[in-house]
Design an enzyme around this catalytic site. Sequence first.
Site, PDB file in Angstrom:
ATOM      1  CG  ASP A   9     -70.401 -19.693  72.306  1.00  0.00           C
ATOM      2  OD1 ASP A   9     -69.444 -19.686  73.094  1.00  0.00           O
ATOM      3  OD2 ASP A   9     -70.261 -19.706  71.075  1.00  0.00           O
ATOM      4  CD  GLU A  69     -66.670 -22.813  75.621  1.00  0.00           C
ATOM      5  OE1 GLU A  69     -67.251 -23.520  74.794  1.00  0.00           O
ATOM      6  OE2 GLU A  69     -65.808 -21.978  75.304  1.00  0.00           O
ATOM      7  CG  ASP A 141     -71.425 -18.445  67.257  1.00  0.00           C
ATOM      8  OD1 ASP A 141     -70.363 -18.297  67.878  1.00  0.00           O
ATOM      9  OD2 ASP A 141     -71.529 -18.252  66.031  1.00  0.00           O
TER      10      ASP A 141
END
Lengths: 186, 186
Positions: A9, A69, A141
């Site tokens: 992330d 992502e 995170d």
Amino acid sequence: MQARILGIDPGSQVTGYGVVERRDGAVVHVAHGTLRASRDGSPERRLADLYRSLLEVIEHHRPELASVEQLFVARGARSALVLGQARGVALAAIGAAGLALHEYAPARIKQSVTGNGRASKLQVQRVVKRLLSLERAPAADAADALAAALCHAQAGRLERLGVRTRARRRPTARTPLVRVDRRSLR
Amino acid sequence: MQARILGIDPGSQVTGYGVVERRDGAVVHVAHGTLRASRDGSPERRLADLYRSLLEVIEHHRPELASVEQLFVARGARSALVLGQARGVALAAIGAAGLALHEYAPARIKQSVTGNGRASKLQVQRVVKRLLSLERAPAADAADALAAALCHAQAGRLERLGVRTRARRRPTARTPLVRVDRRSLR
């Protein structure tokens, strides 16, 4: 069948990472953590540190796949650029290490892990803790990074089973799509 | 006083670079070129190649400083993210090599080199060719990179002289702010 998956992330200040392993249909936790940019570093120094740190994580845990992502582009061009810089460095490290990259939309990751595509950060942290039988909830995170890795672990299995990975109904948070081997701690 | 300056114009498909050297108030051309991503490469592979190529350029030409255009954020979040990724990789390479980074607004670079903050890409190419006594105009991305390097070469001198670097009047294209030693080719 076994595969070790690194979730990342990326962020300009904090980058989360999480490593899970898929073993015969179950998913077990390997490691997670956050890479925090030193506040007094210049942007180029911080990005260089991020690149080096991610390569160290990869070298240490030797994943075969990476899951990140997809770009979230709704926040405006300025933050998109800053986020893009960290993301570019993460992708370069993934590419340099020869990992296959898989990208998933944020809602797909949340859906896959919590059963709710709009889950809050706190919900993701709680569900990731439960799914991976962790003693404490990971930092936001790191939880997001673990969720990205879990999403890929799940997506791979569904594709092999010929299952539609885009849910039509909204499952509840109590029936997450990811199945985890709860016996294996750490 | 001598300083070797690397200009970089990062892009998702093509990244330009240019190296100039400041020698006792004059600026001479050292090298320039473009790093082109292979079209069939994945994003992570292309970003990894970009990082490696930039480190090779730095190792070969050994600049002390890097000059990069500041983020241009008006184009929308999607392109900002993609551009940001390449830019992040360029900054990470600059940081890893220990170069000092200087950033300039696009208009400042054009102003400094061509005398016109809104100069077209073609104008920048032509003026850079003339200023550095090149046989041919560099490709657009390499010209932009050389312009960034020239801008820093100029800014440093103006600051030492205590001159305001933000022009109040708009100079013509015939009176560029950068002075170049025309005797030195290549």
